[in-house]
Design a protein around this motif. Sequence first.
Motif, PDB file in Angstrom:
ATOM      1  N   ALA A 133       1.181  -1.641   0.033  1.00 23.28           N
ATOM      2  CA  ALA A 133       0.082  -0.307  -0.237  1.00 23.28           C
ATOM      3  C   ALA A 133       0.895   1.316   0.007  1.00 23.28           C
ATOM      4  O   ALA A 133       0.985   1.600   0.800  1.00 23.28           O
ATOM      5  N   PRO A 134       1.533   1.432  -1.473  1.00 25.53           N
ATOM      6  CA  PRO A 134       1.990   2.849  -0.940  1.00 25.53           C
ATOM      7  C   PRO A 134       2.007   3.750  -0.984  1.00 25.53           C
ATOM      8  O   PRO A 134       2.683   4.647  -0.459  1.00 25.53           O
ATOM      9  N   THR A 135       0.261   4.086  -0.914  1.00 29.28           N
ATOM     10  CA  THR A 135       0.226   5.556  -0.694  1.00 29.28           C
ATOM     11  C   THR A 135      -0.619   5.543   0.293  1.00 29.28           C
ATOM     12  O   THR A 135      -1.294   6.522   1.336  1.00 29.28           O
ATOM     13  N   ASP A 136       0.039   4.685   1.172  1.00 31.20           N
ATOM     14  CA  ASP A 136      -1.330   4.916   2.743  1.00 31.20           C
ATOM     15  C   ASP A 136      -0.514   5.283   3.769  1.00 31.20           C
ATOM     16  O   ASP A 136       0.998   5.233   3.909  1.00 31.20           O
ATOM     17  N   LEU A 167       6.223   3.173  10.281  1.00 35.96           N
ATOM     18  CA  LEU A 167       7.678   2.220   9.732  1.00 35.96           C
ATOM     19  C   LEU A 167       9.172   3.881  10.079  1.00 35.96           C
ATOM     20  O   LEU A 167      10.259   3.226  11.339  1.00 35.96           O
ATOM     21  N   GLY A 168       8.135   5.124   9.452  1.00 41.16           N
ATOM     22  CA  GLY A 168       9.611   6.238  10.491  1.00 41.16           C
ATOM     23  C   GLY A 168       9.793   5.959  11.959  1.00 41.16           C
ATOM     24  O   GLY A 168      10.953   6.130  12.646  1.00 41.16           O
ATOM     25  N   LEU A 169       7.777   5.509  12.805  1.00 43.82           N
ATOM     26  CA  LEU A 169       8.872   5.676  14.057  1.00 43.82           C
ATOM     27  C   LEU A 169       9.386   4.119  14.119  1.00 43.82           C
ATOM     28  O   LEU A 169      10.342   4.163  15.607  1.00 43.82           O
ATOM     29  N   VAL A 170       9.411   2.917  13.466  1.00 43.32           N
ATOM     30  CA  VAL A 170      10.156   1.888  14.548  1.00 43.32           C
ATOM     31  C   VAL A 170      11.331   2.284  13.982  1.00 43.32           C
ATOM     32  O   VAL A 170      12.034   1.549  14.719  1.00 43.32           O
ATOM     33  N   GLU A 177       9.489  11.853   5.802  1.00 41.68           N
ATOM     34  CA  GLU A 177       9.214  12.393   4.226  1.00 41.68           C
ATOM     35  C   GLU A 177       7.919  11.768   3.626  1.00 41.68           C
ATOM     36  O   GLU A 177       7.366  12.700   2.804  1.00 41.68           O
ATOM     37  N   THR A 178       8.161  10.816   3.554  1.00 41.83           N
ATOM     38  CA  THR A 178       7.029   9.449   2.545  1.00 41.83           C
ATOM     39  C   THR A 178       6.202  10.170   2.936  1.00 41.83           C
ATOM     40  O   THR A 178       5.175  10.344   2.240  1.00 41.83           O
ATOM     41  N   ALA A 179       5.778   9.936   4.336  1.00 41.54           N
ATOM     42  CA  ALA A 179       4.665  10.658   5.174  1.00 41.54           C
ATOM     43  C   ALA A 179       3.608  12.060   4.926  1.00 41.54           C
ATOM     44  O   ALA A 179       2.520  12.729   4.052  1.00 41.54           O
ATOM     45  N   VAL A 180       4.548  12.536   4.668  1.00 45.78           N
ATOM     46  CA  VAL A 180       4.772  14.702   4.511  1.00 45.78           C
ATOM     47  C   VAL A 180       4.069  14.112   3.086  1.00 45.78           C
ATOM     48  O   VAL A 180       3.237  15.918   2.846  1.00 45.78           O
ATOM     49  N   SER A 181       5.006  13.772   2.155  1.00 44.75           N
ATOM     50  CA  SER A 181       4.692  14.099   0.759  1.00 44.75           C
ATOM     51  C   SER A 181       3.057  13.275   0.574  1.00 44.75           C
ATOM     52  O   SER A 181       2.127  14.063  -0.349  1.00 44.75           O
ATOM     53  N   LEU A 182       2.926  12.957   1.104  1.00 42.49           N
ATOM     54  CA  LEU A 182       1.514  11.948   0.677  1.00 42.49           C
ATOM     55  C   LEU A 182       0.263  13.194   1.596  1.00 42.49           C
ATOM     56  O   LEU A 182      -0.800  12.964   0.956  1.00 42.49           O
ATOM     57  N   ASN A 183       0.640  13.846   3.264  1.00 48.01           N
ATOM     58  CA  ASN A 183      -0.069  14.262   3.035  1.00 48.01           C
ATOM     59  C   ASN A 183       1.099  15.284   4.453  1.00 48.01           C
ATOM     60  O   ASN A 183       1.074  15.826   5.094  1.00 48.01           O
ATOM     61  N   PRO A 184       1.040  16.976   3.628  1.00 48.55           N
ATOM     62  CA  PRO A 184       1.605  17.758   3.824  1.00 48.55           C
ATOM     63  C   PRO A 184       1.440  19.048   4.966  1.00 48.55           C
ATOM     64  O   PRO A 184       2.138  18.983   5.553  1.00 48.55           O
ATOM     65  N   SER A 242       0.624  16.599  11.371  1.00 50.34           N
ATOM     66  CA  SER A 242       1.397  16.888  12.276  1.00 50.34           C
ATOM     67  C   SER A 242       2.551  15.925  12.915  1.00 50.34           C
ATOM     68  O   SER A 242       3.801  16.576  12.783  1.00 50.34           O
ATOM     69  N   ASN A 243       2.219  15.009  12.966  1.00 51.15           N
ATOM     70  CA  ASN A 243       2.944  14.239  13.513  1.00 51.15           C
ATOM     71  C   ASN A 243       4.195  13.974  13.117  1.00 51.15           C
ATOM     72  O   ASN A 243       5.252  13.509  12.942  1.00 51.15           O
ATOM     73  N   ALA A 244       3.555  13.456  11.778  1.00 54.36           N
ATOM     74  CA  ALA A 244       4.839  13.379  11.217  1.00 54.36           C
ATOM     75  C   ALA A 244       5.853  14.559  10.749  1.00 54.36           C
ATOM     76  O   ALA A 244       6.950  13.820  10.916  1.00 54.36           O
ATOM     77  N   LEU A 245       4.952  15.219  10.329  1.00 57.92           N
ATOM     78  CA  LEU A 245       6.378  16.831  10.653  1.00 57.92           C
ATOM     79  C   LEU A 245       6.873  16.240  11.956  1.00 57.92           C
ATOM     80  O   LEU A 245       8.119  16.979  11.972  1.00 57.92           O
ATOM     81  N   TYR A 246       6.148  16.211  13.346  1.00 56.12           N
ATOM     82  CA  TYR A 246       6.798  16.625  14.379  1.00 56.12           C
ATOM     83  C   TYR A 246       8.282  15.403  14.018  1.00 56.12           C
ATOM     84  O   TYR A 246      10.081  16.102  14.794  1.00 56.12           O
TER      85      TYR A 246
END
Length: 767
Positions: free
Chosen positions: A673-676, A683-686, A702-709, A712-716
């Motif tokens: 699921a590359p767009t999830d 995966l980044g958390l692990v 960065e992948t998460a932020v590219s999918l959803n700019p 907030s959690n991914a940016l943090y």
Amino acid sequence: MNIKNEKSSESMVDICDRVSKISLYALIVLLPLLFLPWTANVLEFNKQAALIVLAFVSFFAWLLKVLISGKTKINVSLAYLPIVLTLVVYLLSTVFSLWKYGSFWGWPKVTSESMASVIGLSLVYILVINIFEKKDFFYLALTLVFSGMAAMAYGILQMLGLFIMPIGFTKSVSFNTIGGITSLGIFASVLIPLSMVLLIASKKNLFRIILGAAILLEASVLLLVNVQVAWWLALIASALVFAFAMQRRDLFDGRWLIMPMFFLALALLFAFFKFGIPGLPNRPVEIFLKQKPSLDLTLKSLRTSPVFGTGPGTFNNVFLKYKDLSFNKGDFWSVNFDWGGSKALTILATVGISGALAFLFFIGYFIYFGINYLFRKKSADESGWNLGAGLFITFLVLSISYFIYSSTLTLDFVYFLVIALLVGLFMPAKKEFALKSSSLLTLIFTFSVTVVFVFGLGILILEGQRYVSAASYLAGIKDWQNGKTDSALGELDQAAVISPAVDLYWREIATANLQNANLAAGSQTLSQDEKSKAIQLSINKSVNAAKNATDVNPKDSANWALRGSIYQGFIGVVQGTEQWSLDAYKEAIKLEPNNPDYPTQAGISVLKQISILTKDQESQKPDLYKQAKEFFDQAISLKSDYAPAHYQMAQLYINQNDVQNAVLSLQLAAAAAPTDVNLAFQLGLVYYNQAKDYGKAAAEFETAVSLNPNYSNALYFLGLCYDELGRKSDAVTVFERVTQLNPKNDLAASILTNLKAGKKALDGISQ
């Protein structure tokens, strides 16, 4: 006084006769055209309601006419035998069905295959051959073609994107009043021979003009639909018209052969070369089950239910239980099918060998009947022979379509109607029976009328209740979508109270009440005590509704899955729900063994059970981890690229501090699921927490932020990774974005202050 009574009786007889005939004419007009926006199933459910109501109204009026007049004329022949046999077989199959209610009524199963629909169609057959005279059959057939013209004209407008109805669901090129796009093409194909012979037999220029327009509409539908099934049926229809005309050249005007020859050439061209017409709109894509997998499923089903099958309308149960693992490899792995690759295969699977034999006998009998009266008895009536030939060819074409594609209630209605017209046209004169006041025949007839009347009245009352409940169900769904929670729950409750045997209503009530509990928990207007009471009430209703769904239909995997899901949500809150959830999912797995979601959810229930273990229960962890892993392995074996199973497997490994396998599982999930965005974040958390690999963690965030700019959690965590990697300016930029999205977050503000001061992001901060 006697004269007045006689006139009054004659008047009532005439009224009953008109009511009986008008009801059938109305049915012929309505069935191809009818759809209503008041129920979730806008086509078949409403068509079935019209069929049942008008057929029984016609039947009651006919019986009343007989009782008042004291006499009746009836066609007496073996032509009732196929109908009676079909009714008996469908009745027995319904009695032994996986879900008796669904098999009898249809909705929310397949309406056209239901016992109620077969009863309605059989009544139409009986009434047509008994209440109409031969001179009426031309006009009955003409009415069918005229109604079909309206349906085809509307279908053409729809396919061209010209939406004339101001109703939301009609504004789609795939919507028409017959069924799917292919069904519309089949409808046009089967009307071709009937339209041709009516045009030839008609003596009025107006009728000929209208029938000529009907033939043009049929050709237009075929060109717009442009599916192979419809072209092959049109080819067969035109070839049969040509063959019949050549066989009886003494009755068929050879000048009209241009029509079947035109359709024959057109159908040959499109059937063999399979090309589209430039400039015409693309037809909507339809997903249907092919013949080979349908046959495989049917044969597997017959091993357990050979004689009467699984019950009318239950092909979906057969598909879910016996579908091959290869279905899980495609993009449509989660699509369910209510029909087999053809009506014949659907009947074999759901009504069993007895149903298939009855179906073959039904077709065989009327083929014999048609050939016998068209060719062996050499009728000298030109118009009668032409009409009979058209009806017979229509019957043959529809019969062939049943072996290569599925059907709809409209097509089935046309099938029974043309057979009734064919039988009535060639049957000998009706026999008249007098009902004398003291005769045994009168007593038997009166008793039979009473039984039929009570049975029919019961069906009409139940049908009315079903319609009200279906309307309430749709109203509830709409209210929920519009945020009218209380009104929605009331409508759904009303639907279930009126029709408690419909599992769909209970499932919706369970889901809506569970969501309502969440709404109550987040309410800002309720006190804590009011919240607790509202949440408890909604939870109780949700649990009871889920249980009711499995009670009324225990053979539907969706009911058990919902029940398992609701129990899963209460693990750790209500004692015993961990085992109840697991048991429910195991039942779902039995009914749908190749669905990877059910073992995945069962594994989640086990993981939740692990999370609530006390210190005294720590010794149970190894066995529970093993059990959860077995469920996730089972899901992955069913669908190797099933992302949720890989994700949950990763959670299991994380709980066991197995970082390497956790990362591997998350990578597999992300690949599936590359767009999830959530998978990339997890995966980044692990990488960040367990592996301390900040470079790989940053790449995933960065992948998460590219999918959803605005995640907030991914940016943090991305900002923290940049800080660990020494990319201070990038970290500052990221946390400026975090504070913009979360202006009241003191933690983000403190981190940004540290970064701007040249300190570590978490300096003096307890994360």
